[in-house]
Design a protein around this motif. Structure first.
Motif, PDB file in Angstrom:
ATOM      1  N   THR A   1      39.187  41.352  39.936  1.00 17.16           N
ATOM      2  CA  THR A   1      39.893  42.574  40.396  1.00 17.16           C
ATOM      3  C   THR A   1      39.897  43.474  39.437  1.00 17.16           C
ATOM      4  OG1 THR A   1      41.214  40.959  41.863  1.00 17.16           O
ATOM      5  CG2 THR A   1      42.091  43.241  41.512  1.00 17.16           C
TER       6      THR A   1
ATOM      7  N   SER B   1      41.930  33.956  33.522  1.00 18.17           N
ATOM      8  CA  SER B   1      41.427  35.426  33.852  1.00 18.17           C
ATOM      9  C   SER B   1      41.719  36.332  32.627  1.00 18.17           C
ATOM     10  CB  SER B   1      41.951  35.935  35.145  1.00 18.17           C
ATOM     11  OG  SER B   1      41.324  35.201  35.973  1.00 18.17           O
TER      12      SER B   1
ATOM     13  N   GLU C   1      48.710  35.595  41.497  1.00 21.34           N
ATOM     14  CA  GLU C   1      48.731  35.308  42.610  1.00 21.34           C
ATOM     15  C   GLU C   1      47.576  34.313  42.876  1.00 21.34           C
ATOM     16  OE1 GLU C   1      50.516  36.424  45.747  1.00 21.34           O
ATOM     17  OE2 GLU C   1      51.660  36.227  44.004  1.00 21.34           O
ATOM     18  N   ARG C   2      46.397  34.225  42.236  1.00 19.04           N
ATOM     19  CA  ARG C   2      45.291  33.458  42.409  1.00 19.04           C
ATOM     20  C   ARG C   2      45.590  32.013  41.579  1.00 19.04           C
ATOM     21  NH1 ARG C   2      41.452  36.645  40.380  1.00 19.04           N
ATOM     22  NH2 ARG C   2      41.392  35.604  38.266  1.00 19.04           N
TER      23      ARG C   2
ATOM     24  N   ASP D   1      45.957  31.677  38.474  1.00 17.38           N
ATOM     25  CA  ASP D   1      45.431  31.699  36.930  1.00 17.38           C
ATOM     26  C   ASP D   1      46.536  32.558  35.888  1.00 17.38           C
ATOM     27  OD1 ASP D   1      42.940  30.565  37.845  1.00 17.38           O
ATOM     28  OD2 ASP D   1      41.815  32.314  37.560  1.00 17.38           O
TER      29      ASP D   1
END
Length: 230
Positions: free
Chosen positions: A133, A157, A187-188, A190
């Motif tokens: 992102t 990340s 939110e993912r 990570d």
């Protein structure tokens, strides 16, 4: 979340979430990102001479490649960059969305490359935007700040390409974007982390004030593979 994968983040990413961007050596002991996404490569075991030989065969003779960590290249490899860095753990960072931030994609790459060329946050190539992102802030239609994701070891990340146009610094854009990217990372599922040049003390102070903590002091190495023997 185990942080051990951060000891060898490129290798972990290219054999995990970023496998689709990976090119592996013929022996499977070395890997690198595709040349249009990132200059970084990784070794399964940086102390294994066979891994270095595999990387040399993958990259080709007399070509440049970047590594991170504390690797010691074998004889015949030329060091073209030796940049002390810091690796920061972002588990303590407050993450939140930034309403003014816009998602950046392939159509924004020309502007992103211009901003990177002006501010030099680190390597950013034609397809780097595909690694994760990327968010930006625009002023009167012009991209003036951005941040995004680069390496993705399993469970983590890396926040990267944090930069602000000189005319718009001092307004908190970088911090807002970092928190917004961290929000997307969490939110993912990570955990965010980042790298910075150790000499960039102002940036490191900002990151630490935001809750990042020092984990280790890697070195960014730019290396040239051994030339082909006559």
């Amino acid at each position: 979340m185990s942080a051990e994968v951060l000891d060898n983040p490129v290798w972990a990413a290219l054999n995990g979430p970023h496998r689709r961007f990976a090119e592996h050596g013929p022996a499977g002991l070395a890997a690198r990102y595709t040349l249009d996404t990132s200059p970084f490569a990784g070794l399964g075991d940086p102390e294994d001479p066979r891994a270095w030989a595999d990387l040399a065969e993958l990259v080709g003779p007399g070509e440049e490649v970047w590594l991170t960590g504390l690797p010691t290249p074998p004889p015949g490899w030329e060091t073209v960059l030796n940049l002390p860095g810091v690796q920061l753990d972002g588990r303590g960072v407050r993450a939140e969305a930034a309403p003014e931030a816009v998602v950046l994609g392939p159509g924004d790459v020309p502007e992103m490359l211009e901003l990177v060329a002006l501010t030099r946050p680190g390597p950013f190539l034609d397809r780097t935007v595909e690694l994760g992102t990327y968010l930006g802030i625009r002023h009167e239609g012009r991209l003036v700040a951005m941040a995004g994701e680069r390496m993705r070891p399993p469970g983590w990340s890396e926040i990267s390409a944090v930069c602000t146009h000189p005319e718009h610094r001092g307004r908190g854009a970088a911090a807002r974007l970092i928190r917004a990217v961290a929000w997307a990372v969490r939110e993912r599922g990570d955990v965010p982390f980042l790298h910075a040049a150790a000499a960039n003390t102002s940036a490191v102070r900002l990151y630490e004030a935001m809750g990042f903590t020092l984990r280790r002091r890697p070195v960014f190495l730019g290396l040239r593979t051994p030339a082909k023997e006559a």
